[in-house]
Design a protein around this motif. Structure first.
Motif, PDB file in Angstrom:
ATOM      1  N   TYR A  15      38.958  44.207  32.941  1.00 23.06           N
ATOM      2  CA  TYR A  15      37.878  43.386  33.477  1.00 23.06           C
ATOM      3  C   TYR A  15      36.639  44.257  33.654  1.00 23.06           C
ATOM      4  CZ  TYR A  15      41.357  39.814  34.562  1.00 23.06           C
ATOM      5  OH  TYR A  15      42.346  38.865  34.472  1.00 23.06           O
ATOM      6  N   GLN A  16      35.522  43.622  33.952  1.00 16.23           N
ATOM      7  CA  GLN A  16      34.309  44.389  34.215  1.00 16.23           C
ATOM      8  C   GLN A  16      34.317  44.909  35.643  1.00 16.23           C
ATOM      9  OE1 GLN A  16      31.281  41.618  31.866  1.00 16.23           O
ATOM     10  NE2 GLN A  16      30.346  43.521  32.518  1.00 16.23           N
ATOM     11  N   ASP A  17      33.667  46.054  35.860  1.00 14.03           N
ATOM     12  CA  ASP A  17      33.575  46.637  37.198  1.00 14.03           C
ATOM     13  C   ASP A  17      33.001  45.646  38.202  1.00 14.03           C
ATOM     14  OD1 ASP A  17      34.651  49.052  36.492  1.00 14.03           O
ATOM     15  OD2 ASP A  17      32.728  50.078  36.251  1.00 14.03           O
ATOM     16  N   SER A  18      32.120  44.778  37.756  1.00 15.36           N
ATOM     17  CA  SER A  18      31.481  43.834  38.682  1.00 15.36           C
ATOM     18  C   SER A  18      32.496  42.943  39.379  1.00 15.36           C
ATOM     19  CB  SER A  18      30.465  42.965  37.921  1.00 15.36           C
ATOM     20  OG  SER A  18      31.093  42.258  36.863  1.00 15.36           O
ATOM     21  N   TYR A  19      33.656  42.760  38.753  1.00 15.13           N
ATOM     22  CA  TYR A  19      34.666  41.890  39.350  1.00 15.13           C
ATOM     23  C   TYR A  19      35.484  42.562  40.442  1.00 15.13           C
ATOM     24  CZ  TYR A  19      33.937  37.779  36.566  1.00 15.13           C
ATOM     25  OH  TYR A  19      33.396  36.659  36.033  1.00 15.13           O
ATOM     26  N   ARG A  20      35.205  43.840  40.703  1.00 12.58           N
ATOM     27  CA  ARG A  20      35.859  44.486  41.832  1.00 12.58           C
ATOM     28  C   ARG A  20      35.422  43.856  43.156  1.00 12.58           C
ATOM     29  NH1 ARG A  20      38.244  49.543  41.233  1.00 12.58           N
ATOM     30  NH2 ARG A  20      38.404  50.253  39.074  1.00 12.58           N
ATOM     31  N   ASN A  21      34.316  43.127  43.136  1.00 12.26           N
ATOM     32  CA  ASN A  21      33.819  42.459  44.342  1.00 12.26           C
ATOM     33  C   ASN A  21      34.137  40.969  44.342  1.00 12.26           C
ATOM     34  OD1 ASN A  21      32.561  44.866  45.285  1.00 12.26           O
ATOM     35  ND2 ASN A  21      30.879  44.530  43.839  1.00 12.26           N
ATOM     36  N   ASP A  22      34.905  40.505  43.359  1.00 13.50           N
ATOM     37  CA  ASP A  22      35.271  39.083  43.275  1.00 13.50           C
ATOM     38  C   ASP A  22      36.665  38.895  43.874  1.00 13.50           C
ATOM     39  OD1 ASP A  22      36.437  36.616  42.267  1.00 13.50           O
ATOM     40  OD2 ASP A  22      34.697  36.485  40.960  1.00 13.50           O
ATOM     41  N   PRO A  23      36.800  38.237  45.026  1.00 15.92           N
ATOM     42  CA  PRO A  23      38.119  38.082  45.668  1.00 15.92           C
ATOM     43  C   PRO A  23      39.136  37.390  44.774  1.00 15.92           C
ATOM     44  CG  PRO A  23      36.352  37.452  47.175  1.00 15.92           C
ATOM     45  CD  PRO A  23      35.721  37.626  45.822  1.00 15.92           C
ATOM     46  N   GLY A  24      38.681  36.423  43.975  1.00 21.74           N
ATOM     47  CA  GLY A  24      39.605  35.703  43.103  1.00 21.74           C
ATOM     48  C   GLY A  24      40.218  36.605  42.048  1.00 21.74           C
ATOM     49  N   VAL A  25      39.378  37.381  41.375  1.00 20.66           N
ATOM     50  CA  VAL A  25      39.867  38.281  40.330  1.00 20.66           C
ATOM     51  C   VAL A  25      40.700  39.397  40.935  1.00 20.66           C
ATOM     52  CG1 VAL A  25      39.193  39.917  38.542  1.00 20.66           C
ATOM     53  CG2 VAL A  25      37.987  37.739  38.747  1.00 20.66           C
ATOM     54  N   VAL A  26      40.252  39.950  42.074  1.00 20.25           N
ATOM     55  CA  VAL A  26      41.014  41.022  42.725  1.00 20.25           C
ATOM     56  C   VAL A  26      42.390  40.515  43.157  1.00 20.25           C
ATOM     57  CG1 VAL A  26      41.114  42.535  44.735  1.00 20.25           C
ATOM     58  CG2 VAL A  26      38.970  42.284  43.476  1.00 20.25           C
ATOM     59  N   GLY A  27      42.431  39.296  43.706  1.00 17.45           N
ATOM     60  CA  GLY A  27      43.715  38.721  44.104  1.00 17.45           C
ATOM     61  C   GLY A  27      44.634  38.504  42.921  1.00 17.45           C
ATOM     62  N   TYR A  28      44.060  38.006  41.824  1.00 20.49           N
ATOM     63  CA  TYR A  28      44.859  37.798  40.617  1.00 20.49           C
ATOM     64  C   TYR A  28      45.370  39.130  40.075  1.00 20.49           C
ATOM     65  CZ  TYR A  28      45.971  36.683  35.769  1.00 20.49           C
ATOM     66  OH  TYR A  28      46.604  36.562  34.559  1.00 20.49           O
ATOM     67  N   ALA A  29      44.510  40.156  40.099  1.00 24.65           N
ATOM     68  CA  ALA A  29      44.909  41.478  39.604  1.00 24.65           C
ATOM     69  C   ALA A  29      46.040  42.056  40.448  1.00 24.65           C
ATOM     70  CB  ALA A  29      43.709  42.420  39.599  1.00 24.65           C
ATOM     71  N   ARG A  30      45.953  41.898  41.755  1.00 26.64           N
ATOM     72  CA  ARG A  30      47.023  42.397  42.624  1.00 26.64           C
ATOM     73  C   ARG A  30      48.328  41.653  42.352  1.00 26.64           C
ATOM     74  NH1 ARG A  30      43.475  42.714  48.219  1.00 26.64           N
ATOM     75  NH2 ARG A  30      42.445  44.712  47.756  1.00 26.64           N
TER      76      ARG A  30
END
Length: 328
Positions: free
Chosen positions: A172-187
Motif C-alpha cells: 500500500y502507499q505510505d499515506s494509508y498508514r494514517n487510514d484506520p480502515g486500511v491499517v485495521g485490514y492490514a492487521r
C-alpha cells in the motif's frame, strides 16, 4: 446416537427399554424411564412410523419392538442410499462447475488478454483467481484503488487462501498508514499470516496470481474503468519483477518509516524526486496519495530547508545534495 437414522434421543431411549424389558406397557415404561405417559406414546408413534414396532401376536392390541438387526439395519440402508444419492448430486454439480469454467475459459481472447469493463466484473474475476490460487497472490494498491467495501468483500477469500497455504503479499502507499480502515485490514491480514508493506508511491493497481495471471487497470489513473487480464508468460514475468522491485524497498506496515540523517521522511524524499521531474503539487498529491493541502505544506517546508525559491529548484537542489537518495 441414532439421530443420523432419523430417531430422536427420546424414541431411542424408549426403544432400548422395550428391547430390554419387552413386557412393559405404556404406564410401566413411563415409570421405568421417569417420564410422562404422553411422552412415551409420542415416542411409540415415532418408532412405529420408522417400522421399529410391530403388533404383538402374543398380546393383541400391544406393540413389540423389531429386532435391531432388522429394523435398524433397514434404516441404515436407507440412510446409506441417501448419502450415495447426495454424493452423486455433488459430483454432478462439480462436473457442471468445471464445464461452466471451461466454457468461460474458451470464450477468452486467444491472444492472452481479456478486458473487464466495470468494477463488478473485475471483482468477480478477482474472486475466481483468489479461489483458485495455489501458491501466491501479490498486489500493488495505490491510493486511487482503495474502497472499503472491496477490502471487506475480499476478507473471506483471503482467509481461505491463507488457510490453504497460499502466500499473500500486498503493498500500500505510505499515506494509508494514517487510514484506520486500511491499517485495521492490514492487521487482520498479517494476523492470519499475510504480509503487508508500504511505499511512498506506487505506479498503478496490479494483482498477480501464481506468477501466471496479472490484472492491470485499463486506465492507471482510474481503476473504476475496468481492468485487463494478461496471461502471456513474458508480460506476467515483467509485471511480477516490478512488484518484487517495489517490495524489496517497501517497509512492513508495523515498522515506522525511518527519518534519515537530514531529518527527511520517505514521503518527503519522494516528493523531492517528483518536484525535480518538474511536476506540480497536484501531480505530487496524486502520486503520494495525499491531500493537496498536505503536499503544499510539505513542499513549503522542504523549500525553506533547501533555501529554494521554486518547487523545481527545490527538487534540483535536493537531487544535487543527494537528499532524494534512499538512506544507507
Amino acid at each position: 446416537m441414532l439421530e443420523s437414522l432419523g430417531i430422536t434421543s427420546r424414541a431411542e431411549q424408549v426403544y432400548r427399554a422395550m428391547l430390554a424389558l419387552p413386557d412393559l406397557g405404556v404406564v410401566d415404561l413411563a415409570t421405568h424411564l421417569g417420564i410422562d405417559e404422553a411422552t412415551v406414546r409420542a415416542a411409540l408413534d415415532e418408532l412405529a412410523d420408522l417400522a421399529l414396532l410391530r403388533p404383538s401376536s402374543v398380546q393383541p392390541g400391544s406393540l413389540r419392538p423389531v429386532s435391531p438387526e432388522i429394523g435398524l439395519a433397514a434404516l441404515l440402508g436407507r440412510a446409506e442410499a441417501e448419502v450415495l444419492h447426495r454424493q452423486r448430486q455433488v459430483e454432478a454439480t462439480r462436473a457442471a462447475i468445471k464445464s461452466i469454467a471451461a466454457e468461460q475459459l474458451a470464450s477468452r481472447d486467444h491472444e492472452g488478454v481479456r478486458r473487464y469493463e466495470d468494477v463488478d466484473a473485475v471483482r468477480f474475476r478477482l474472486e475466481e483467481l483468489a479461489a483458485n490460487a495455489e501458491v501466491e497472490c501479490v498486489s500493488l494498491n495505490p491510493g486511487s484503488a482503495q474502497a472499503p467495501d472491496g477490502k471487506e468483500s475480499s476478507k473471506p477469500l483471503n482467509q481461505l487462501a491463507l488457510e490453504r497455504g497460499v502466500t499473500i503479499r500486498c503493498v500500500y502507499q505510505d499515506s494509508y498508514r494514517n487510514d484506520p480502515g486500511v491499517v485495521g485490514y492490514a492487521r487482520w491480514l498479517t494476523g492470519l499470516g499475510g504480509q503487508v508493506r508500504t511505499a511512498p508511491t506506487l505506479p498503478m493497481l496490479m494483482v498477480v496470481v501464481d506468477q501466471r495471471v496479472a490484472l492491470l487497470p485499463l486506465d492507471p489513473t482510474d481503476s473504476g474503468k475496468g481492468a485487463v487480464e494478461v496471461v502471456h508468460p513474458g508480460v506476467v514475468a515483467a509485471i511480477y519483477a516490478l512488484f518484487e522491485q517495489i517490495w524489496r524497498t517497501a517497509r512492513p506496515i508495523d515498522v515506522v518509516p525511518q527519518v534519515d540523517g537530514r531529518g527527511m521522511e520517505p514521503s518527503e524524499r519522494e516528493l523531492l524526486r517528483i518536484l525535480a521531474d518538474g511536476h506540480t503539487d497536484e501531480v505530487a498529491a496524486r502520486k503520494l496519495g495525499l491531500s493537496l493541502r498536505t503536499v503544499r505544506r510539505m513542499t513549503a517546508n522542504v523549500m525553506e530547508r533547501l533555501g529554494a525559491r521554486s518547487r523545481f529548484q527545490a527538487g534540483v537542489h535536493a537531487a544535487q545534495r543527494g537528499w532524494c537518495d534512499q538512506p544507507g
